[in-house]
Every structure is written in structure tokens, then in C-alpha cells.
Scaffold this motif. Structure first.
Motif, PDB file in Angstrom:
ATOM      1  N   GLN A 249       0.820  -1.206   0.000  1.00 54.30           N
ATOM      2  CA  GLN A 249       0.000   0.000   0.000  1.00 54.30           C
ATOM      3  C   GLN A 249       0.860   1.264   0.000  1.00 54.30           C
ATOM      4  O   GLN A 249       0.538   2.239  -0.698  1.00 54.30           O
ATOM      5  CB  GLN A 249      -0.942   0.011   1.208  1.00 54.30           C
TER       6      GLN A 249
ATOM      7  N   LEU B 148       0.269   4.212  -2.668  1.00 56.25           N
ATOM      8  CA  LEU B 148      -0.138   5.555  -2.236  1.00 56.25           C
ATOM      9  C   LEU B 148       0.873   6.597  -2.697  1.00 56.25           C
ATOM     10  O   LEU B 148       0.503   7.681  -3.163  1.00 56.25           O
ATOM     11  CB  LEU B 148      -0.268   5.607  -0.708  1.00 56.25           C
TER      12      LEU B 148
ATOM     13  N   GLY C 213       0.560   7.169  -6.435  1.00 55.87           N
ATOM     14  CA  GLY C 213      -0.659   7.940  -6.691  1.00 55.87           C
ATOM     15  C   GLY C 213      -0.472   9.405  -6.311  1.00 55.87           C
ATOM     16  O   GLY C 213      -0.787  10.317  -7.086  1.00 55.87           O
TER      17      GLY C 213
ATOM     18  N   HIS D 279      -4.940   7.019  -6.347  1.00 53.32           N
ATOM     19  CA  HIS D 279      -4.565   7.327  -4.963  1.00 53.32           C
ATOM     20  C   HIS D 279      -5.698   6.946  -4.024  1.00 53.32           C
ATOM     21  O   HIS D 279      -5.475   6.330  -2.972  1.00 53.32           O
ATOM     22  CB  HIS D 279      -4.228   8.817  -4.844  1.00 53.32           C
TER      23      HIS D 279
ATOM     24  N   SER E  55      -5.957   3.196  -3.688  1.00 49.12           N
ATOM     25  CA  SER E  55      -4.911   2.618  -2.838  1.00 49.12           C
ATOM     26  C   SER E  55      -5.257   2.744  -1.361  1.00 49.12           C
ATOM     27  O   SER E  55      -4.745   2.004  -0.533  1.00 49.12           O
ATOM     28  CB  SER E  55      -3.562   3.301  -3.093  1.00 49.12           C
ATOM     29  N   GLN E  56      -6.122   3.711  -1.030  1.00 51.43           N
ATOM     30  CA  GLN E  56      -6.507   3.880   0.368  1.00 51.43           C
ATOM     31  C   GLN E  56      -7.288   2.671   0.883  1.00 51.43           C
ATOM     32  O   GLN E  56      -7.389   2.467   2.098  1.00 51.43           O
ATOM     33  CB  GLN E  56      -7.304   5.179   0.544  1.00 51.43           C
ATOM     34  N   LEU E  57      -7.830   1.877  -0.033  1.00 52.78           N
ATOM     35  CA  LEU E  57      -8.545   0.660   0.367  1.00 52.78           C
ATOM     36  C   LEU E  57      -7.599  -0.412   0.903  1.00 52.78           C
ATOM     37  O   LEU E  57      -8.032  -1.314   1.612  1.00 52.78           O
ATOM     38  CB  LEU E  57      -9.275   0.055  -0.836  1.00 52.78           C
TER      39      LEU E  57
END
Lengths: 340, 340
Positions: free
Chosen positions: A146, A150, A153, B138, B141-143
């Protein structure tokens, strides 16, 4: 790969070997079953030039690898699949922006060949850039990390925001240095910083070391951009290998010009602004160069770039001494000591 | 939100509530500290229209939620943060393509307002699209869910590949149905399928159920695109709310035309091809519409769309009966029963 003194042949060879794996990963990720798409992909694969970001990423990875333990003499710290993936991701993000930049700049030449927009039109170039950025994210997701996703992104958002800020200030002759640096930090430095950070992260570096590597990359990235800006004014097209004078033509103020306009007499300022108007129509670029040389502005910009490289190199002091660390230093120097 | 019979008011209200959260997540993700960037972001926020993808995603999520256990009567299955995030991600990917599509189509109007390219130029629109797609990744990716990130990356690659294939066939009057469907599957259906799949996945649906929801979405997506193509020829600009006739103008053959050119006499075919030439210069669109009506080609395309919707709806049969499942069925119907 950027030229650097070959004191550390072993490190260079190791990185060359890993770069070959990066190229394979890169091409495999972009492969498409639709022939018209694959043809365009083949075209941009020729864009690969300096491979600055992958090289920095891999070198950062090596420099942050734990030294071999006693008794493991001769063990050479390796670059794993993760390193190869993040290096390919960073290059792919970069290449996507090159393809879109060439549309924005209406550029005809890149790496001594015709640009996608020149050969296949702006529309194909816009969508191909989208294909590249999507591929970069898809490849990045294969890491299942992750933090990396992140960061990539975030950096891509930052790059687009920097480009939009630059576009907003196009033709703005009162652009100041802080805004110039804001643009460059986002547009260029963020990705170079991320490349270094991700290389270190793949080697298991701790947060402080990752942050230092990111700062190193960011400083070198700004210096690299300044050198690009200097070459756009003072370089020779045959040596640089891409269309030059585009910044002037597009009304982009870069560091040498910002310095010049702030440093000269009002009379000379007026004269240069007239030259810039000519440049926007494709003429007068030699006169601009001569004016910038006379005011010492190209020299000033080179000095700023050099000082950023020194700042970046100081971030490496906390790392254990290693050939890879020295190689990173020489890469930083090469970012500004180049004429292409 | 697409209009649908309000038999299932409770489900509709639940989805309306979740869509409000999607809008908040969407806007928060795009926020930028640079005023010129935020201004552009504010502009595209007005593009939000039907919210088809988020609505399908949320409805799929509800339809795949386990029914309340005995004794838990009155418990309403909820839509979690994950559902809201994937819905926002799908809408953001879609909006990025809208912004780039408007550049490619040279479109002036979208959702009854001026397009970004019309107001701020192609360059700003290209980079803003990049900002949107980067923001989507982005947010995704927070998931912290590799499956979702890989799917969104894969679907974005597929969308760009489909667009490139379409571009390649621009002006190709011998485009056949299989190639048309290949383009639409990639360009449109893949994302609608992913929206449904991710909604189901967030509800903990098993692989088979996720796959069924993806197929449902994909069929509805193709039907939706065919209806868009029909409206581009037969719609009224004031009702549809965007520039029409762009497919003809840009030499894009869509299903009604492909059917027409294959169905009519050689003499009529020649006449229609001449009309298409006029259309490419902005004229003769009414004549094209009349020719397509005469050959029954608009009716044919509507029939194909209707049959795809029925296929899609059959995928829902394996789901437990629920108001959400009925709502999904009515959304599928609404994809083709619309004049805007």
C-alpha cells in the motif's frame, strides 16, 4: 544510464544487469493483444534514454542494503524483484508524462526520433499517455504494498498539479523564483524523490533512511530540471536530441530568465521582453541566449543546480560507506554535468 | 441517478444517502492547495450527471449483502466505507476519460455547460484528466486491497486500449460488428463491470457472485454505450445536454451505421457514404438519421441493446431475491429506456 566515472565498476555492472530486467518488465507490462496499440507501445519504447529514475532507484536500493555479515565475504547484496518493479513503475510514470508533455509542447522530436503526436496525432498521444499511466499503476499494484501505491498515486497527482500551475503561469513575465521552484518540486522532483525512496524501501530501509533518500532524489530532481531548462536555452539540438527553445516558444519562464528579468536594468528588461515576444513566434532565440549570457543568468542557474546537488549529496552522509553510495554521488553530479 | 420506477423507495433512499457520501469523498480526494488547480477541479465537479457507475456499484453492494439473520428483523444491510470508496473511484476514472474524450472529440458542451477544453484549452484538459486519473488511483490505494487496485489498473489499461482501437478505425467505413463490440467492451463495459464487481466484493460476495455481477455490469455497459450511440444520431441536443453528431463528425462508425451499411443496397450504401462525408464537415446529419430510420438500423441497435440488458438481468437470477436486486434490474432497463 547517465555517464558517471567508472570507479565503481562492480556497482555499475550490477545496476546495468538490473536495468536490463527493468526493460524486460517494462515491455512485458505494456504488451497489448491489439496490434494498433502494440505498434504505439513499440514506438515509445524507443523513448527510453537516460533511465535516470530507474538508475537512481536501483542505486538507492543498493546503497541501503545491509552490508554482508562477517563470514559472508564475497556476498554481493542483491536487487530483488521489488527493486526491478518500482524502477519500471517510475520510468513508466515518467514516460507517460513525456508523451503528454510532447502534446502540450507541440514537440516534433524526442530521443532523436519523431514524437507520437507528430507521427500519429495528438489524439493517439493523449490516449497512449493514459495507457502508460494505467499500466504503471497496474504494475505498481502487483507489489501488493500500500505504501508504494499511495506514494505513486500521490506523486502523479503532484506532477499533474505542477504542470497545471506551470500552464497557468504561461506567458507570465513576472513569475518569481518561489513559484518556479513550487512548479519544479511537483512536476519533476517528486517522482525522482519517490524513485529513490522506493528503492531504499525495497531494501528494508527504516523511515528516516527512506526520507533521506527521498530528499536526496528531490534535490537532484530539481537540479536536473534546471539543467534541462539551461539546455533548452543554451544547448545544441543535435547534441541534446530533442526539440529545443520550446520553453521560450511556449512562454515558459525558467530559472535563467527569471534571474535575468530581475537582475537587469529596466531598459534591458524591456529589450528582453521584446525578444521573448519574437521567441514566441519561433525567432530571436539566439538573441535571448546572448542576453542571458551577458547578465550571467545561465551561470546563476547552473550555480543553483550545483548547490542543490551538493545539498542532496549531504543526505547520503548518514548511509554506511559503500561503492553504491559513491555511485549515487556520481549520479547526482552527472545530473548537472551534462550537455544532453 | 438514473430514473427507475420507485417501487423500492427504501433501497433508493439508501443509495441516495450513500451517493451523497460518494460526492463528499470525491470532492475531498480532488482538493488541491493550488488555486488554479482547484478552480479546474470545481469545474469538472459540475460534470457529475447520472452517476451510473457509483449507483450500480452501490446497488450491487446492497444486492450482495447477506440478508439479516432471524431475530434481526428490521436490520437494514449497510453500505460501508469500502463501498463509498470504490463508487467514488469508478466515477473518477470515468470522469478522467470524459475530460480526455472531450479533447479528442473537440466537444464544446458537457452536462449543459462548457467543456474544460472549450474554456481552458486542450492543454489544461489533458493535464486535468491526468490529475483525475492519478487521484482515482490514490483513492483506490486507500482501500489497501490489491484485488481492487489490480482491477482498476487493468480496467484503465483496457479503456485506453479500446479508445486507441477506436481511433485506429476512425473513418474506416468497413468497420464490422465484432470490432465495434471489441471497442465498446474495452472502452465502456469494462469499467461498468468493474463497478458492479467491486460493489459486490465490498459486501464479501464470493468469486462466482463477483463474476456474475461483473458480467451483469459489462452487458449493461455495452447496452448503455449503444444507447449513447443511438442518441448521438437520433437525440435532441437540448434534451441530451451535450454536443451531438460528434461520432459522425469524427468518422466514428457506431452500431446503427454498421448495420445500415451492411443491410442496404450498394446504391443506397454509396449515397450514405456521401452523406457521411458531408457529416465529417458538420452537415447532412439529419439526412443520415433519416437514412438510418428508413433501413431500420436505429431500431436494430435499440433491439441489440435491449437484448444485452435482458442477458445482464439473467445474471442476477442467482442472487437472493431482494429489493436491491429489483433495483439493479430497473437500473439495467433505464440504461436503454432513456432519451438523455
Amino acid at each position: 544510464m547517465p555517464t558517471a566515472p567508472s570507479i565503481h565498476q562492480a556497482v555499475q555492472e550490477q545496476i546495468e544487469g538490473a536495468l536490463a530486467r527493468v526493460r524486460v518488465r517494462f515491455d512485458a507490462q505494456l504488451r497489448c493483444d491489439l496490434p494498433p496499440v502494440q505498434r504505439l507501445v513499440n514506438h515509445v519504447e524507443h523513448y527510453r534514454g537516460k533511465m535516470l529514475r530507474p538508475t537512481l532507484s536501483l542505486a538507492a536500493g543498493l546503497a541501503c542494503t545491509e552490508p554482508p555479515e562477517a563470514g559472508q565475504d564475497g556476498h554481493r547484496p542483491g536487487l530483488g524483484e521489488g527493486h526491478v518493479t518500482v524502477a519500471a513503475v517510475c520510468e513508466m510514470v515518467h514516460m507517460a508524462t513525456l508523451v503528454h508533455d510532447d502534446v502540450l509542447d507541440d514537440a516534433d522530436t524526442r530521443r532523436r526520433g519523431a514524437t507520437v503526436n507528430r507521427l500519429h496525432g495528438n489524439e493517439a498521444a493523449v490516449i497512449l499517455g493514459d495507457y502508460l499511466i494505467a499500466s504503471a499503476y497496474h504494475l505498481c499494484s502487483q507489489l501488493d504494498a500500500q505504501a508504494a501505491a499511495l506514494l505513486i498515486g500521490q506523486v502523479s497527482m503532484s506532477m499533474a498539479a505542477g504542470e497545471l500551475l506551470q500552464l497557468w503561469h504561461r506567458g507570465d513575465h513576472s513569475l518569481d523564483e518561489p513559484t518556479y521552484f513550487e512548479i519544479v518540486e511537483r512536476k519533476t522532483a517528486a517522482l525522482v524523490g519517490a524513485a529513490c525512496r522506493l528503492g531504499a524501501w525495497c531494501s528494508g530501509a527504516d523511515t528516516a533512511a527512506c526520507r533521506r533518500m527521498e530528499t536526496f532524489g528531490s534535490r537532484v530532481g530539481v537540479a536536473f530540471q534546471i539543467q534541462d531548462d539551461v539546455l533548452d536555452i543554451a544547448g545544441r539540438e543535435a547534441v541534446v536530441g530533442k526539440s529545443l527553445g520550446k520553453d521560450l516558444e511556449k512562454g515558459k519562464l525558467t530559472l535563467p530568465l527569471i534571474h535575468h528579468l530581475a537582475a537587469v536594468t529596466p531598459r534591458q528588461r524591456g529589450r528582453t521582453l521584446l525578444l521573448l515576444e519574437d521567441s514566441a513566434c519561433g525567432g530571436g532565440q539566439r538573441d535571448v541566449r546572448e542576453a542571458l549570457e551577458a547578465s550571467g543568468s545561465l551561470e546563476y542557474a547552473r550555480g543553483v543546480a550545483r548547490s542543490l546537488v551538493e545539498q542532496g549529496k549531504r543526505e547520503l552522509d548518514a548511509l554506511a560507506e559503500s561503492p553504491a553510495r559513491e555511485f549515487l554521488r556520481s549520479l547526482a553530479d552527472a545530473a548537472v554535468d551534462r550537455n544532453h
